[in-house]
Design a protein around this motif. Sequence first.
Motif, mmCIF file in Angstrom:
data_model
loop_
_atom_site.group_PDB
_atom_site.id
_atom_site.type_symbol
_atom_site.label_atom_id
_atom_site.label_comp_id
_atom_site.label_asym_id
_atom_site.label_seq_id
_atom_site.Cartn_x
_atom_site.Cartn_y
_atom_site.Cartn_z
ATOM 1 N N GLY A 17 40.080 30.425 -23.311
ATOM 2 C CA GLY A 17 41.107 29.551 -22.773
ATOM 3 C C GLY A 17 41.297 28.270 -23.555
ATOM 4 N N ARG A 18 40.357 27.957 -24.428
ATOM 5 C CA ARG A 18 40.481 26.750 -25.255
ATOM 6 C C ARG A 18 41.089 27.138 -26.597
ATOM 7 N N LYS A 19 41.928 26.292 -27.134
ATOM 8 C CA LYS A 19 42.596 26.569 -28.400
ATOM 9 C C LYS A 19 41.671 26.239 -29.569
ATOM 10 N N ALA A 20 41.748 27.057 -30.622
ATOM 11 C CA ALA A 20 40.932 26.805 -31.814
ATOM 12 C C ALA A 20 41.275 25.461 -32.437
ATOM 13 N N SER A 21 42.529 25.043 -32.292
ATOM 14 C CA SER A 21 42.951 23.764 -32.865
ATOM 15 C C SER A 21 42.386 22.572 -32.092
ATOM 16 N N GLU A 22 41.759 22.827 -30.942
ATOM 17 C CA GLU A 22 41.145 21.759 -30.159
ATOM 18 C C GLU A 22 39.634 21.707 -30.344
ATOM 19 N N GLY A 23 39.049 22.742 -30.944
ATOM 20 C CA GLY A 23 37.595 22.823 -31.081
ATOM 21 C C GLY A 23 37.053 21.993 -32.230
ATOM 22 N N GLN A 24 35.814 21.561 -32.077
ATOM 23 C CA GLN A 24 35.134 20.793 -33.118
ATOM 24 C C GLN A 24 33.971 21.637 -33.641
ATOM 25 N N CYS A 25 33.811 21.683 -34.957
ATOM 26 C CA CYS A 25 32.750 22.468 -35.585
ATOM 27 C C CYS A 25 31.387 21.867 -35.256
ATOM 28 N N GLY A 26 30.471 22.733 -34.860
ATOM 29 C CA GLY A 26 29.120 22.289 -34.553
ATOM 30 C C GLY A 26 28.348 21.868 -35.795
ATOM 31 N N LYS A 27 28.773 22.327 -36.966
ATOM 32 C CA LYS A 27 28.056 22.012 -38.204
ATOM 33 C C LYS A 27 28.622 20.765 -38.902
ATOM 34 N N CYS A 28 29.935 20.776 -39.204
ATOM 35 C CA CYS A 28 30.516 19.659 -39.977
ATOM 36 C C CYS A 28 31.238 18.631 -39.105
ATOM 37 N N LYS A 29 31.377 18.928 -37.805
ATOM 38 C CA LYS A 29 31.988 18.015 -36.821
ATOM 39 C C LYS A 29 33.487 17.777 -37.007
ATOM 40 N N GLN A 30 34.143 18.555 -37.855
ATOM 41 C CA GLN A 30 35.586 18.421 -38.029
ATOM 42 C C GLN A 30 36.304 19.388 -37.093
ATOM 43 N N THR A 31 37.607 19.195 -36.932
ATOM 44 C CA THR A 31 38.399 20.126 -36.139
ATOM 45 C C THR A 31 38.334 21.490 -36.820
ATOM 46 N N ILE A 32 38.011 22.514 -36.043
ATOM 47 C CA ILE A 32 37.785 23.850 -36.613
ATOM 48 C C ILE A 32 39.018 24.385 -37.326
ATOM 49 N N TRP A 33 40.179 24.243 -36.701
ATOM 50 C CA TRP A 33 41.403 24.805 -37.267
ATOM 51 C C TRP A 33 42.516 23.795 -37.089
ATOM 52 N N GLN A 34 43.100 23.333 -38.178
ATOM 53 C CA GLN A 34 44.122 22.292 -38.122
ATOM 54 C C GLN A 34 45.535 22.810 -38.358
ATOM 55 N N GLY A 35 45.698 24.101 -38.436
ATOM 56 C CA GLY A 35 47.035 24.641 -38.643
ATOM 57 C C GLY A 35 47.504 24.561 -40.080
ATOM 58 N N LYS A 36 46.560 24.438 -41.009
ATOM 59 C CA LYS A 36 46.896 24.419 -42.435
ATOM 60 C C LYS A 36 46.218 25.616 -43.094
ATOM 61 N N PRO A 37 46.913 26.309 -44.002
ATOM 62 C CA PRO A 37 46.292 27.455 -44.668
ATOM 63 C C PRO A 37 45.000 27.049 -45.391
ATOM 64 N N VAL A 38 43.995 27.908 -45.261
ATOM 65 C CA VAL A 38 42.691 27.682 -45.865
ATOM 66 C C VAL A 38 42.608 28.473 -47.169
ATOM 67 N N ASP A 39 42.200 27.818 -48.246
ATOM 68 C CA ASP A 39 41.984 28.517 -49.511
ATOM 69 C C ASP A 39 40.650 29.239 -49.440
ATOM 70 N N LEU A 40 40.689 30.551 -49.674
ATOM 71 C CA LEU A 40 39.466 31.355 -49.600
ATOM 72 C C LEU A 40 39.079 31.886 -50.968
ATOM 73 N N SER A 41 37.790 31.874 -51.220
ATOM 74 C CA SER A 41 37.259 32.520 -52.419
ATOM 75 C C SER A 41 36.984 33.973 -52.071
ATOM 76 N N GLU A 42 36.659 34.737 -53.071
ATOM 77 C CA GLU A 42 36.312 36.141 -52.859
ATOM 78 C C GLU A 42 35.138 36.275 -51.885
ATOM 79 N N SER A 43 34.148 35.409 -52.028
ATOM 80 C CA SER A 43 32.951 35.500 -51.182
ATOM 81 C C SER A 43 33.227 35.046 -49.747
ATOM 82 N N GLN A 44 34.196 34.171 -49.524
ATOM 83 C CA GLN A 44 34.509 33.689 -48.176
ATOM 84 C C GLN A 44 35.453 34.624 -47.426
ATOM 85 N N PHE A 45 36.172 35.452 -48.152
ATOM 86 C CA PHE A 45 37.209 36.293 -47.557
ATOM 87 C C PHE A 45 36.669 37.205 -46.449
ATOM 88 N N ALA A 46 35.615 37.938 -46.710
ATOM 89 C CA ALA A 46 35.094 38.895 -45.727
ATOM 90 C C ALA A 46 34.661 38.194 -44.440
#
Length: 144
Positions: A17-46
Amino acid sequence: MLIVCSHCHATNRIPEGRKASEGQCGKCKQTIWQGKPVDLSESQFAKYTSKNDMPVVVDFWASWCGPCKAMAPAYAQVAEQMKDQALFAKVNTENAQQLGSQLNIRSIPTLAVFRNGKEVDRIAGALPANQLQQWIQQALSKMP
């Protein structure tokens, strides 16, 4: 719901029920998803396409590709508009040649929607924002 942080790529649990754009990362403390495309490397893709409970829309592109560059603003616009329906990522096929080959990316830009690590839909070619959003909504409607 599990969501991979768009900044540090740590997997986070978000209450239903909570939106990903409202969540805060437990590790880096930033907003988990800000609605901007994320650049992925080959290793991060999977991890990004298989560890997210939300669908992931991926733009396979290259820096030398004119249509890729032309579509980038529309892709970013749709990512913002649909930030609570899907996550958006970009993979530079020049830097991820093995991944491009593995996924059978034959032309760019190619857009693909993934859910639980499986490709749900794909389209090749640049699209304006309204057609891009329409295609993504159609792909999302096919999902269980």
